[in-house]
Design a protein around this motif. Structure first.
Motif, PDB file in Angstrom:
ATOM      1  N   ALA A  58      72.422  -4.697  79.456  1.00  0.00           N
ATOM      2  CA  ALA A  58      72.008  -5.835  78.666  1.00  0.00           C
ATOM      3  C   ALA A  58      71.460  -6.890  79.487  1.00  0.00           C
ATOM      4  O   ALA A  58      71.784  -7.332  80.492  1.00  0.00           O
ATOM      5  CB  ALA A  58      73.516  -6.106  78.434  1.00  0.00           C
ATOM      6  N   GLY A  59      70.200  -7.422  78.716  1.00  0.00           N
ATOM      7  CA  GLY A  59      69.397  -8.465  79.301  1.00  0.00           C
ATOM      8  C   GLY A  59      68.508  -8.084  80.435  1.00  0.00           C
ATOM      9  O   GLY A  59      67.447  -8.943  80.595  1.00  0.00           O
ATOM     10  N   GLU A  60      68.413  -6.684  80.629  1.00  0.00           N
ATOM     11  CA  GLU A  60      67.522  -6.396  81.803  1.00  0.00           C
ATOM     12  C   GLU A  60      66.214  -6.069  81.124  1.00  0.00           C
ATOM     13  O   GLU A  60      65.888  -5.731  79.939  1.00  0.00           O
ATOM     14  CB  GLU A  60      67.691  -5.219  82.407  1.00  0.00           C
ATOM     15  N   PHE A  61      64.919  -6.307  81.892  1.00  0.00           N
ATOM     16  CA  PHE A  61      63.711  -6.090  81.036  1.00  0.00           C
ATOM     17  C   PHE A  61      63.781  -4.611  80.750  1.00  0.00           C
ATOM     18  O   PHE A  61      63.901  -3.402  81.580  1.00  0.00           O
ATOM     19  CB  PHE A  61      62.408  -6.190  82.193  1.00  0.00           C
ATOM     20  N   THR A  62      62.919  -4.181  79.523  1.00  0.00           N
ATOM     21  CA  THR A  62      62.853  -2.795  79.317  1.00  0.00           C
ATOM     22  C   THR A  62      61.449  -2.635  79.484  1.00  0.00           C
ATOM     23  O   THR A  62      60.561  -2.633  78.635  1.00  0.00           O
ATOM     24  CB  THR A  62      63.374  -2.747  77.821  1.00  0.00           C
ATOM     25  N   PRO A  63      61.226  -1.476  80.204  1.00  0.00           N
ATOM     26  CA  PRO A  63      59.883  -1.103  80.549  1.00  0.00           C
ATOM     27  C   PRO A  63      59.292  -0.282  79.323  1.00  0.00           C
ATOM     28  O   PRO A  63      58.093  -0.335  79.191  1.00  0.00           O
ATOM     29  CB  PRO A  63      59.904  -0.101  81.727  1.00  0.00           C
ATOM     30  N   GLY A  64      60.003   0.429  78.627  1.00  0.00           N
ATOM     31  CA  GLY A  64      59.537   1.165  77.466  1.00  0.00           C
ATOM     32  C   GLY A  64      58.846   2.574  77.872  1.00  0.00           C
ATOM     33  O   GLY A  64      58.724   2.814  79.209  1.00  0.00           O
ATOM     34  N   ALA A  65      57.904   3.231  77.151  1.00  0.00           N
ATOM     35  CA  ALA A  65      57.156   4.408  77.532  1.00  0.00           C
ATOM     36  C   ALA A  65      55.911   3.720  78.340  1.00  0.00           C
ATOM     37  O   ALA A  65      55.291   2.988  78.027  1.00  0.00           O
ATOM     38  CB  ALA A  65      56.536   4.977  76.242  1.00  0.00           C
ATOM     39  N   LEU A  66      55.954   4.521  79.562  1.00  0.00           N
ATOM     40  CA  LEU A  66      54.864   4.325  80.305  1.00  0.00           C
ATOM     41  C   LEU A  66      54.086   5.721  80.527  1.00  0.00           C
ATOM     42  O   LEU A  66      54.567   6.856  80.643  1.00  0.00           O
ATOM     43  CB  LEU A  66      55.406   3.794  81.750  1.00  0.00           C
ATOM     44  N   PRO A  67      52.709   5.672  80.827  1.00  0.00           N
ATOM     45  CA  PRO A  67      51.925   6.706  80.789  1.00  0.00           C
ATOM     46  C   PRO A  67      51.832   7.648  82.151  1.00  0.00           C
ATOM     47  O   PRO A  67      50.999   8.041  82.730  1.00  0.00           O
ATOM     48  CB  PRO A  67      50.547   6.433  80.555  1.00  0.00           C
ATOM     49  N   PRO A  69      54.444  10.504  84.959  1.00  0.00           N
ATOM     50  CA  PRO A  69      55.563  11.085  84.963  1.00  0.00           C
ATOM     51  C   PRO A  69      56.609  10.339  85.559  1.00  0.00           C
ATOM     52  O   PRO A  69      56.302   9.646  86.497  1.00  0.00           O
ATOM     53  CB  PRO A  69      55.260  12.434  86.126  1.00  0.00           C
ATOM     54  N   ARG A  70      57.870  10.400  85.226  1.00  0.00           N
ATOM     55  CA  ARG A  70      59.005   9.429  85.264  1.00  0.00           C
ATOM     56  C   ARG A  70      60.352  10.193  85.728  1.00  0.00           C
ATOM     57  O   ARG A  70      60.640  11.262  85.505  1.00  0.00           O
ATOM     58  CB  ARG A  70      59.327   8.649  84.127  1.00  0.00           C
ATOM     59  N   ASP A  88      62.042  13.265  81.033  1.00  0.00           N
ATOM     60  CA  ASP A  88      60.966  13.672  80.209  1.00  0.00           C
ATOM     61  C   ASP A  88      60.683  12.657  78.961  1.00  0.00           C
ATOM     62  O   ASP A  88      60.025  12.781  78.155  1.00  0.00           O
ATOM     63  CB  ASP A  88      61.262  14.935  79.402  1.00  0.00           C
ATOM     64  N   GLY A  89      61.510  11.591  79.194  1.00  0.00           N
ATOM     65  CA  GLY A  89      61.416  10.431  77.982  1.00  0.00           C
ATOM     66  C   GLY A  89      62.435  10.153  76.982  1.00  0.00           C
ATOM     67  O   GLY A  89      62.515   9.451  76.189  1.00  0.00           O
ATOM     68  N   ALA A  90      63.033  11.463  76.820  1.00  0.00           N
ATOM     69  CA  ALA A  90      63.886  11.468  75.725  1.00  0.00           C
ATOM     70  C   ALA A  90      65.049  10.821  75.950  1.00  0.00           C
ATOM     71  O   ALA A  90      65.635  10.430  77.159  1.00  0.00           O
ATOM     72  CB  ALA A  90      64.185  13.279  75.463  1.00  0.00           C
ATOM     73  N   GLU A  91      65.866  10.427  74.651  1.00  0.00           N
ATOM     74  CA  GLU A  91      67.079   9.709  74.910  1.00  0.00           C
ATOM     75  C   GLU A  91      67.964  10.562  75.964  1.00  0.00           C
ATOM     76  O   GLU A  91      68.375  11.622  75.564  1.00  0.00           O
ATOM     77  CB  GLU A  91      67.594   9.623  73.587  1.00  0.00           C
ATOM     78  N   PRO A  92      68.414   9.752  76.936  1.00  0.00           N
ATOM     79  CA  PRO A  92      69.631  10.545  77.922  1.00  0.00           C
ATOM     80  C   PRO A  92      70.725  10.964  77.103  1.00  0.00           C
ATOM     81  O   PRO A  92      71.111  10.293  76.244  1.00  0.00           O
ATOM     82  CB  PRO A  92      69.729   9.634  79.056  1.00  0.00           C
ATOM     83  N   ALA A 101      73.221   5.989  81.615  1.00  0.00           N
ATOM     84  CA  ALA A 101      72.478   6.829  81.154  1.00  0.00           C
ATOM     85  C   ALA A 101      71.516   7.379  82.057  1.00  0.00           C
ATOM     86  O   ALA A 101      70.633   6.478  82.989  1.00  0.00           O
ATOM     87  CB  ALA A 101      71.830   6.402  79.899  1.00  0.00           C
ATOM     88  N   THR A 102      71.422   8.836  82.327  1.00  0.00           N
ATOM     89  CA  THR A 102      70.300   9.329  83.112  1.00  0.00           C
ATOM     90  C   THR A 102      69.938  10.637  82.747  1.00  0.00           C
ATOM     91  O   THR A 102      70.258  11.034  81.694  1.00  0.00           O
ATOM     92  CB  THR A 102      71.215   9.417  84.674  1.00  0.00           C
ATOM     93  N   SER A 103      69.069  11.307  83.449  1.00  0.00           N
ATOM     94  CA  SER A 103      68.406  12.483  83.266  1.00  0.00           C
ATOM     95  C   SER A 103      69.110  13.686  84.029  1.00  0.00           C
ATOM     96  O   SER A 103      69.867  13.392  84.971  1.00  0.00           O
ATOM     97  CB  SER A 103      66.856  12.419  83.688  1.00  0.00           C
ATOM     98  N   SER A 104      69.077  14.880  83.438  1.00  0.00           N
ATOM     99  CA  SER A 104      69.671  16.106  84.135  1.00  0.00           C
ATOM    100  C   SER A 104      68.572  17.075  84.615  1.00  0.00           C
ATOM    101  O   SER A 104      68.897  17.852  85.285  1.00  0.00           O
ATOM    102  CB  SER A 104      70.421  16.898  82.916  1.00  0.00           C
ATOM    103  N   GLY A 105      67.338  16.516  84.948  1.00  0.00           N
ATOM    104  CA  GLY A 105      66.140  17.024  85.571  1.00  0.00           C
ATOM    105  C   GLY A 105      66.605  17.234  86.785  1.00  0.00           C
ATOM    106  O   GLY A 105      67.402  16.675  87.510  1.00  0.00           O
ATOM    107  N   ALA A 106      65.431  17.753  87.564  1.00  0.00           N
ATOM    108  CA  ALA A 106      65.343  18.014  88.751  1.00  0.00           C
ATOM    109  C   ALA A 106      65.480  17.090  89.792  1.00  0.00           C
ATOM    110  O   ALA A 106      64.575  16.039  89.374  1.00  0.00           O
ATOM    111  CB  ALA A 106      64.104  19.000  89.290  1.00  0.00           C
ATOM    112  N   VAL A 107      66.052  16.865  90.950  1.00  0.00           N
ATOM    113  CA  VAL A 107      65.964  15.837  91.924  1.00  0.00           C
ATOM    114  C   VAL A 107      64.628  15.737  92.376  1.00  0.00           C
ATOM    115  O   VAL A 107      63.887  16.905  92.767  1.00  0.00           O
ATOM    116  CB  VAL A 107      67.149  16.045  93.056  1.00  0.00           C
ATOM    117  N   ALA A 108      63.929  14.427  92.678  1.00  0.00           N
ATOM    118  CA  ALA A 108      62.689  14.255  93.111  1.00  0.00           C
ATOM    119  C   ALA A 108      62.767  12.978  93.727  1.00  0.00           C
ATOM    120  O   ALA A 108      63.420  12.080  93.400  1.00  0.00           O
ATOM    121  CB  ALA A 108      61.741  14.355  91.823  1.00  0.00           C
ATOM    122  N   VAL A 109      61.674  12.677  94.515  1.00  0.00           N
ATOM    123  CA  VAL A 109      61.501  11.609  95.091  1.00  0.00           C
ATOM    124  C   VAL A 109      60.051  10.783  94.627  1.00  0.00           C
ATOM    125  O   VAL A 109      58.938  11.281  94.973  1.00  0.00           O
ATOM    126  CB  VAL A 109      61.169  11.469  96.707  1.00  0.00           C
TER     127      VAL A 109
END
Length: 180
Positions: A58-67, A69-70, A88-92, A101-109
């Motif tokens: 709540a109240g944080e800046f929302t970056p939105g879609a960025l071009p 890989p995230r 992948d950018g889909a709703e977590p 909310a987070t992703s279930s994708g592979a761990v990455a740095v």
């Protein structure tokens, strides 16, 4: 507005309350738009291979879609730890141990991370939610470019503790603060 407080918990509560009040105003949408363009320009210059973003509270800046890989952070409470997972950018559909909310994708740095700031100092230190997750992650990944995203009204002073890690840059709706 600059504030001085030795009590980080009280300062955190004060800043979160002020941010929530700000988020309920029309000025919030203006500030969101004012931060969005410079962030996109900065990221175009940095060209991240993998951008660490965050799911906004709540109240944080929302970056939105960025071009780019995230990846989203995934925090564990016991033991206290945080990793990034490709997103992948889909709703977590999953949450981490902190209920974010987070992703279930592979761990990455990621090579560039966006870090939300409850508060920040001109020296590049951030006040977060008090769990130390980002500080521990940044300490373990010293070569990563860490961009704090904050509202200018969150500029403050607080005692820096041994575990605090300075950010590379801080971007607000009013300015870019380079810290290198």
């Amino acid at each position: 507005m600059s504030r001085a407080s030795p009590d980080r918990s009280a300062l955190r509560r004060e800043l979160i309350a002020a941010r929530r009040a700000f988020a309920a105003t029309l000025a919030f949408q203006t500030a969101q738009a004012a931060l969005d363009g410079p962030l996109r320009d900065l990221l175009d210059q940095l060209e991240p291979e993998l951008l660490g973003v965050y799911w906004p509270m709540a109240g944080e800046f929302t970056p939105g879609a960025l071009p780019f890989p995230r990846a989203l952070p995934f925090a564990r409470r016991d033991p206290a730890d945080m990793v990034y997972r490709r997103w992948d950018g889909a709703e977590p559909t999953v949450q981490d141990d902190c209920g974010i909310a987070t992703s279930s994708g592979a761990v990455a740095v990621p090579d560039v991370v966006l870090v939300p700031c409850v508060g920040f100092t001109r020296e590049g230190f951030r006040l977060g939610y008090g769990g130390g997750y980002f500080d521990r992650w940044l300490a373990a990944h010293p070569g990563v470019t860490a961009i704090g995203l904050a509202w200018s009204a969150a500029e403050t002073q607080f005692p820096v503790e041994a575990h605090d890690r300075a950010l590379t840059l801080i971007l607000t709706e009013r300015e870019l603060i380079a810290l290198d």
